[in-house]
Design a protein around this motif. Sequence first.
Motif, mmCIF file in Angstrom:
data_model
loop_
_atom_site.group_PDB
_atom_site.id
_atom_site.type_symbol
_atom_site.label_atom_id
_atom_site.label_comp_id
_atom_site.label_asym_id
_atom_site.label_seq_id
_atom_site.Cartn_x
_atom_site.Cartn_y
_atom_site.Cartn_z
ATOM 1 N N ASN A 1 29.240 39.018 26.204
ATOM 2 C CA ASN A 1 28.979 38.079 25.114
ATOM 3 C C ASN A 1 29.739 36.768 25.278
ATOM 4 O OD1 ASN A 1 27.115 39.617 23.698
ATOM 5 N ND2 ASN A 1 28.736 40.807 22.729
ATOM 6 N N SER A 2 30.868 36.801 25.969
ATOM 7 C CA SER A 2 31.643 35.576 26.158
ATOM 8 C C SER A 2 30.957 34.588 27.086
ATOM 9 C CB SER A 2 33.047 35.900 26.666
ATOM 10 O OG SER A 2 33.005 36.329 28.015
ATOM 11 N N VAL A 3 29.959 35.020 27.823
ATOM 12 C CA VAL A 3 29.211 34.113 28.706
ATOM 13 C C VAL A 3 27.746 34.012 28.298
ATOM 14 C CG1 VAL A 3 30.747 34.336 30.690
ATOM 15 C CG2 VAL A 3 28.851 35.928 30.426
ATOM 16 N N LEU B 1 33.521 31.617 37.387
ATOM 17 C CA LEU B 1 32.954 30.534 38.195
ATOM 18 C C LEU B 1 33.919 29.353 38.182
ATOM 19 C CD1 LEU B 1 29.362 30.733 36.684
ATOM 20 C CD2 LEU B 1 29.961 31.372 39.030
ATOM 21 N N PRO B 2 35.097 29.502 38.769
ATOM 22 C CA PRO B 2 36.132 28.473 38.631
ATOM 23 C C PRO B 2 35.730 27.092 39.143
ATOM 24 C CG PRO B 2 36.760 30.106 40.279
ATOM 25 C CD PRO B 2 35.535 30.622 39.602
ATOM 26 N N GLU B 3 34.823 27.018 40.096
ATOM 27 C CA GLU B 3 34.412 25.710 40.617
ATOM 28 C C GLU B 3 33.662 24.881 39.571
ATOM 29 O OE1 GLU B 3 30.990 28.458 41.361
ATOM 30 O OE2 GLU B 3 33.148 28.625 41.526
ATOM 31 N N ARG C 1 33.710 27.523 25.832
ATOM 32 C CA ARG C 1 33.062 28.004 27.046
ATOM 33 C C ARG C 1 33.963 28.089 28.265
ATOM 34 N NH1 ARG C 1 27.260 25.118 26.247
ATOM 35 N NH2 ARG C 1 28.176 23.062 26.174
ATOM 36 N N HIS C 2 35.045 27.364 28.292
ATOM 37 C CA HIS C 2 35.737 27.186 29.564
ATOM 38 C C HIS C 2 36.442 28.430 30.096
ATOM 39 C CE1 HIS C 2 39.365 26.606 27.145
ATOM 40 N NE2 HIS C 2 40.053 26.734 28.251
ATOM 41 N N LEU C 3 36.948 29.302 29.261
ATOM 42 C CA LEU C 3 37.685 30.459 29.789
ATOM 43 C C LEU C 3 36.828 31.405 30.638
ATOM 44 C CD1 LEU C 3 40.212 31.315 26.964
ATOM 45 C CD2 LEU C 3 40.651 30.263 29.184
ATOM 46 N N PRO C 4 35.648 31.811 30.181
ATOM 47 C CA PRO C 4 34.841 32.662 31.065
ATOM 48 C C PRO C 4 34.505 31.980 32.387
ATOM 49 C CG PRO C 4 33.947 32.683 28.845
ATOM 50 C CD PRO C 4 35.018 31.656 28.876
#
Length: 91
Positions: A24-26, A68-70, A60-63
Amino acid sequence: DIRCFHGPWAGSSLPSWLSDMLLNSVSHVRSAWFQRNAEWRQWEAYDCVNVDSIHNDGERHLPYLFFLPETTKNKMIAWARTQDSSGMVPE
């Protein structure tokens, strides 16, 4: 294919509560895409024309940093291209 996207969570040995939370976080990834130049972009929403809106990135940024760190690097570079001389990054 949505089954391929859900597979790592649904088919894992994680407890179901943790698997559900991670999936759910993504959920907002449905409005994202990689461009031909490999840059990551995401609509604010299907009914909004903003792309990579900064005010939505907090949710959104944490997941993305985990999975997908890039994508965070891509967004930061894109935001920097639009920064004005006062330091303001327009939405």
